[in-house]
Design an enzyme around this catalytic site. Sequence first.
Site, PDB file in Angstrom:
ATOM      1  N   LYS A   1      56.546  36.787 -54.938  1.00  0.00           N
ATOM      2  CA  LYS A   1      56.743  35.826 -56.046  1.00  0.00           C
ATOM      3  C   LYS A   1      56.005  34.513 -55.779  1.00  0.00           C
ATOM      4  O   LYS A   1      55.336  33.983 -56.660  1.00  0.00           O
ATOM      5  CB  LYS A   1      58.245  35.538 -56.257  1.00  0.00           C
ATOM      6  CG  LYS A   1      59.071  36.759 -56.592  1.00  0.00           C
ATOM      7  CD  LYS A   1      60.526  36.413 -56.861  1.00  0.00           C
ATOM      8  CE  LYS A   1      61.304  35.883 -55.673  1.00  0.00           C
ATOM      9  NZ  LYS A   1      61.553  36.850 -54.591  1.00  0.00           N
TER      10      LYS A   1
ATOM     11  N   ARG B   1      68.789  33.767 -60.230  1.00  0.00           N
ATOM     12  CA  ARG B   1      69.056  34.849 -59.285  1.00  0.00           C
ATOM     13  C   ARG B   1      70.310  35.630 -59.674  1.00  0.00           C
ATOM     14  O   ARG B   1      70.672  36.571 -58.964  1.00  0.00           O
ATOM     15  CB  ARG B   1      69.235  34.275 -57.889  1.00  0.00           C
ATOM     16  CG  ARG B   1      67.947  34.302 -57.083  1.00  0.00           C
ATOM     17  CD  ARG B   1      68.197  33.658 -55.756  1.00  0.00           C
ATOM     18  NE  ARG B   1      67.539  34.358 -54.698  1.00  0.00           N
ATOM     19  CZ  ARG B   1      66.334  34.022 -54.230  1.00  0.00           C
ATOM     20  NH1 ARG B   1      65.665  33.040 -54.757  1.00  0.00           N
ATOM     21  NH2 ARG B   1      65.812  34.689 -53.235  1.00  0.00           N
TER      22      ARG B   1
ATOM     23  N   ARG C   1      55.874  38.225 -41.930  1.00  0.00           N
ATOM     24  CA  ARG C   1      55.525  36.974 -42.625  1.00  0.00           C
ATOM     25  C   ARG C   1      55.582  35.799 -41.637  1.00  0.00           C
ATOM     26  O   ARG C   1      56.521  35.669 -40.863  1.00  0.00           O
ATOM     27  CB  ARG C   1      56.502  36.727 -43.787  1.00  0.00           C
ATOM     28  CG  ARG C   1      56.300  35.392 -44.455  1.00  0.00           C
ATOM     29  CD  ARG C   1      56.846  35.370 -45.866  1.00  0.00           C
ATOM     30  NE  ARG C   1      58.294  35.493 -45.943  1.00  0.00           N
ATOM     31  CZ  ARG C   1      58.949  35.592 -47.098  1.00  0.00           C
ATOM     32  NH1 ARG C   1      58.296  35.619 -48.237  1.00  0.00           N
ATOM     33  NH2 ARG C   1      60.265  35.700 -47.098  1.00  0.00           N
TER      34      ARG C   1
ATOM     35  N   ARG D   1      59.871  32.224 -40.768  1.00  0.00           N
ATOM     36  CA  ARG D   1      60.885  31.507 -41.548  1.00  0.00           C
ATOM     37  C   ARG D   1      62.246  31.874 -40.952  1.00  0.00           C
ATOM     38  O   ARG D   1      62.469  33.038 -40.609  1.00  0.00           O
ATOM     39  CB  ARG D   1      60.808  31.992 -43.006  1.00  0.00           C
ATOM     40  CG  ARG D   1      60.792  30.879 -44.004  1.00  0.00           C
ATOM     41  CD  ARG D   1      60.506  31.389 -45.376  1.00  0.00           C
ATOM     42  NE  ARG D   1      61.671  32.020 -45.987  1.00  0.00           N
ATOM     43  CZ  ARG D   1      61.685  32.492 -47.226  1.00  0.00           C
ATOM     44  NH1 ARG D   1      60.596  32.405 -47.980  1.00  0.00           N
ATOM     45  NH2 ARG D   1      62.760  33.052 -47.710  1.00  0.00           N
TER      46      ARG D   1
ATOM     47  N   ARG E   1      69.983  39.588 -47.675  1.00  0.00           N
ATOM     48  CA  ARG E   1      69.287  39.084 -48.871  1.00  0.00           C
ATOM     49  C   ARG E   1      68.982  40.228 -49.829  1.00  0.00           C
ATOM     50  O   ARG E   1      69.068  40.075 -51.045  1.00  0.00           O
ATOM     51  CB  ARG E   1      67.995  38.358 -48.463  1.00  0.00           C
ATOM     52  CG  ARG E   1      68.265  36.959 -47.912  1.00  0.00           C
ATOM     53  CD  ARG E   1      67.167  36.458 -47.009  1.00  0.00           C
ATOM     54  NE  ARG E   1      65.894  36.299 -47.672  1.00  0.00           N
ATOM     55  CZ  ARG E   1      64.716  36.277 -47.030  1.00  0.00           C
ATOM     56  NH1 ARG E   1      64.670  36.393 -45.724  1.00  0.00           N
ATOM     57  NH2 ARG E   1      63.601  36.131 -47.707  1.00  0.00           N
TER      58      ARG E   1
HETATM   59  P1  ADP Z   1      63.201  35.121 -51.003  1.00  0.00           P
HETATM   60  O1  ADP Z   1      62.922  35.379 -52.450  1.00  0.00           O
HETATM   61  O2  ADP Z   1      62.208  35.752 -50.090  1.00  0.00           O
HETATM   62  O3  ADP Z   1      64.632  35.402 -50.609  1.00  0.00           O
HETATM   63  P2  ADP Z   1      63.309  32.245 -51.410  1.00  0.00           P
HETATM   64  O4  ADP Z   1      62.492  31.232 -50.711  1.00  0.00           O
HETATM   65  O5  ADP Z   1      63.164  32.396 -52.879  1.00  0.00           O
HETATM   66  O6  ADP Z   1      62.984  33.598 -50.660  1.00  0.00           O
HETATM   67  O7  ADP Z   1      64.862  31.981 -51.110  1.00  0.00           O
HETATM   68  C1  ADP Z   1      65.373  31.757 -49.805  1.00  0.00           C
HETATM   69  C2  ADP Z   1      66.856  31.426 -49.861  1.00  0.00           C
HETATM   70  O8  ADP Z   1      67.059  30.216 -50.607  1.00  0.00           O
HETATM   71  C3  ADP Z   1      67.751  32.452 -50.545  1.00  0.00           C
HETATM   72  O9  ADP Z   1      68.120  33.511 -49.674  1.00  0.00           O
HETATM   73  C4  ADP Z   1      68.953  31.577 -50.949  1.00  0.00           C
HETATM   74  O10 ADP Z   1      69.800  31.319 -49.818  1.00  0.00           O
HETATM   75  C5  ADP Z   1      68.301  30.267 -51.339  1.00  0.00           C
HETATM   76  N1  ADP Z   1      67.998  30.261 -52.800  1.00  0.00           N
HETATM   77  C6  ADP Z   1      66.758  30.257 -53.361  1.00  0.00           C
HETATM   78  N2  ADP Z   1      66.849  30.277 -54.706  1.00  0.00           N
HETATM   79  C7  ADP Z   1      68.185  30.293 -54.996  1.00  0.00           C
HETATM   80  C8  ADP Z   1      68.944  30.329 -56.207  1.00  0.00           C
HETATM   81  N3  ADP Z   1      68.341  30.374 -57.400  1.00  0.00           N
HETATM   82  N4  ADP Z   1      70.287  30.352 -56.123  1.00  0.00           N
HETATM   83  C9  ADP Z   1      70.910  30.303 -54.943  1.00  0.00           C
HETATM   84  N5  ADP Z   1      70.275  30.290 -53.761  1.00  0.00           N
HETATM   85  C10 ADP Z   1      68.913  30.282 -53.775  1.00  0.00           C
END
Ligand code: ADP
Length: 211
Positions: free
Chosen positions: A13, A87, A121, A150, A161
């Site tokens: 994404k 999400r 990654r 990360r 996740r």
């Molecule tokens: P990925 O899609 O690889 O999980 P992101 O960088 O989008 O990576 O998200 C990392 C973390 O940030 C998620 O596991 C969550 O803990 C938090 N997070 C990101 N976006 C949201 C959201 N919309 N609602 C709640 N938590 C979020």
Amino acid sequence: MNIVLLGKPGAGKGMFAEFLQKHYGFTHISTGDLCRKNIRDNTIYGKIVEEHISKGQLVPLEIILDMLKSEIKKETSIGFILDGFPRNIIQAKELEKIVDVDAVLMIDVPDEIILERILNRRICPNCHKVYNLKDTNGKCLECGTVLVKRADDDLKIVKNRLQVYEKETKPLIEYFNKKIIVIDNSSQIDVAISKIKEIIDNLLKKTGENV
Ligand code: ADP
């Protein structure tokens, strides 16, 4: 035109959002990046955000919404690319109170590829560029900084996740229904990028927007 990017963790994404920002001038909002920035800057949300991220759980709604709303206030010439938001269905309903969602690009990648990509990654702690370990010598190609993993790209957290994705995020495919456009990102990145380009060009033609 506002576009939501949907897909499992590690589906790509962020990379597609970056392409769409550079190529068309969309404003990229990544709630994951906003969360990490709050941790780095030690804001009032930093600690609670870190607690949730480190377990692979969703950050509480009020915090995410507060972060999102202040980003959405910013000027955008063509629209937003929302990466990592919504999400779940509650977040989708909140989003629709603030902006219209024109299309939802669902980035599709099988689990075994996801795991390989996430575990390899690496990110640059200086300029935040993202790499696959196999394509580097362990250093950032832009600034030479040693790449790091990360904190939440650890197998146990990744599995959590992926479970959160199945339970909370996947139902959005049904929720957004007619707005969903599926993009296969299991092979070469270039193939998926040209497909995305074709889709966005068509959407822009339909809405009569110029870039
Ligand atoms: P990925 O899609 O690889 O999980 P992101 O960088 O989008 O990576 O998200 C990392 C973390 O940030 C998620 O596991 C969550 O803990 C938090 N997070 C990101 N976006 C949201 C959201 N919309 N609602 C709640 N938590 C979020």
